[in-house]
Scaffold this motif. Structure first.
Motif, PDB file in Angstrom:
ATOM      1  N   GLU A  61       0.814  -1.216   0.000  1.00 31.25           N
ATOM      2  CA  GLU A  61       0.000   0.000   0.000  1.00 31.25           C
ATOM      3  C   GLU A  61       0.850   1.269   0.000  1.00 31.25           C
ATOM      4  O   GLU A  61       0.423   2.302  -0.522  1.00 31.25           O
TER       5      GLU A  61
ATOM      6  N   ARG B  17       2.333   2.547 -10.474  1.00 36.75           N
ATOM      7  CA  ARG B  17       1.327   1.786  -9.736  1.00 36.75           C
ATOM      8  C   ARG B  17       1.031   0.444 -10.399  1.00 36.75           C
ATOM      9  O   ARG B  17       0.927  -0.590  -9.735  1.00 36.75           O
ATOM     10  N   GLU B  18       0.872   0.444 -11.738  1.00 38.10           N
ATOM     11  CA  GLU B  18       0.518  -0.804 -12.410  1.00 38.10           C
ATOM     12  C   GLU B  18       1.631  -1.848 -12.320  1.00 38.10           C
ATOM     13  O   GLU B  18       1.369  -3.058 -12.292  1.00 38.10           O
TER      14      GLU B  18
ATOM     15  N   ASP C 275       1.423  -3.357  -8.841  1.00 39.86           N
ATOM     16  CA  ASP C 275       0.315  -4.305  -8.790  1.00 39.86           C
ATOM     17  C   ASP C 275       0.708  -5.641  -9.421  1.00 39.86           C
ATOM     18  O   ASP C 275       0.375  -6.713  -8.900  1.00 39.86           O
TER      19      ASP C 275
ATOM     20  N   TYR D 259      -5.874  -7.275 -11.521  1.00 42.46           N
ATOM     21  CA  TYR D 259      -5.965  -5.830 -11.317  1.00 42.46           C
ATOM     22  C   TYR D 259      -5.612  -5.520  -9.872  1.00 42.46           C
ATOM     23  O   TYR D 259      -6.058  -6.212  -8.956  1.00 42.46           O
ATOM     24  N   SER D 260      -4.805  -4.497  -9.702  1.00 42.84           N
ATOM     25  CA  SER D 260      -4.382  -4.058  -8.374  1.00 42.84           C
ATOM     26  C   SER D 260      -3.754  -5.200  -7.581  1.00 42.84           C
ATOM     27  O   SER D 260      -3.955  -5.334  -6.387  1.00 42.84           O
TER      28      SER D 260
ATOM     29  N   PHE E  86      -5.611   3.475 -15.800  1.00 45.13           N
ATOM     30  CA  PHE E  86      -5.161   2.202 -15.240  1.00 45.13           C
ATOM     31  C   PHE E  86      -5.617   1.056 -16.139  1.00 45.13           C
ATOM     32  O   PHE E  86      -6.590   1.183 -16.894  1.00 45.13           O
TER      33      PHE E  86
END
Length: 254
Positions: free
Chosen positions: A60, A69-70, A73, A227-228, A247
């Motif tokens: 996080e 971010r991707e 993930d 995803y995520s 995203f």
């Protein structure tokens, strides 16, 4: 300490590096993920709960300070697959996100832009000195739960309007098909670029797989959606994911 030496072959210069743990490796080249769990000891014995807490905190907070971010993930999903021993899925996730491993380990990774990602060992595998769970807490929770049910009394009868005709089963409320569509950006592991897929607003993950399979001529049964950092279930509503603009959903062909 590590050491490096130059090696020239066929007019190409290759820098070979080595250290005490991993031996010699080619700097700047992508190595396949090692299909082995690296043994390590935790300074403080961790329970399953405390280990998961440390992992959640890292995933996080890491994207806030550096990297994309991707990519974080994708690395999270790859680490979880590795922890479960599914190296084939982990390797497919890394390839789909264009992540390279110069040492063949997830502790040091690079994206296609050259950004470096360092992942602690506790996010990849469990320590060899895991602590046993405290069953006393579970027993207390079970007693409290049973007492609460007794105090609440019997459940309230279900309203007849919520029951299915001719049976005692409650009807499941399905999302209403409004005819509106949404565009989902998908990164297919077999493509070099992202693709946009148009589906209904009420579509689920399984519907996205079918549409992507039709558009790209792939077998939907071989698709894994992520995803995520999580593998998506076929029944998940796409709109419930609340995907921010820009995203992507990763689609790995197994």
């Amino acid at each position: 300490m590590g050491n490096c030496l130059g090696n020239r072959r066929d007019s190409d210069s290759l820098l070979m590096c080595g250290d005490d743990e991993d031996g010699q490796f080619a700097l700047g080249q992508d190595q396949p993920l090692r299909q082995e769990q690296e043994a390590w000891l935790s300074e403080v014995a961790l329970t399953e709960g405390s280990l998961q807490g440390k992992r959640d905190t890292f995933w996080e907070t890491a994207p806030v300070y550096e990297g994309r971010r991707e990519i974080w993930d994708a690395l999270r999903a790859a680490c979880e697959a590795t922890d479960e021993g599914d190296y084939e899925l982990a390797q497919a996730i890394l390839q789909g996100a264009s992540i390279s491993l110069p040492r063949g380990r997830l502790t040091e990774c690079y994206d296609e832009l050259g950004n470096r990602y360092v992942i602690p060992k506790y996010c990849i595998s469990k320590p060899t000195n895991m602590a046993a769970a405290n069953h006393n807490d579970d027993d207390i929770e079970e007693i409290v739960d049973s007492t609460t049910k007794l105090l609440q009394g019997p459940p309230t009868p279900t309203s007849p309007s919520r029951k299915a005709s001719g049976s005692g089963e409650i009807r499941r409320r399905l999302p209403q098909d409004t005819g509106l569509t949404m565009v989902v950006k998908v990164r297919l592991s077999t493509l070099s670029k992202d693709t946009k897929v148009t589906v209904l607003e009420t579509a689920r993950v399984k519907d996205l797989k079918r549409q992507l399979a039709t558009d790209q001529s792939v077998d939907p049964r071989k698709l894994t959606m992520l995803y995520s950092g999580r593998v998506l279930n076929n029944g998940t509503l796409l709109k419930d994911l609340e995907i921010p603009k820009g995203f992507v959903i990763q689609a790995v062909v197994m």
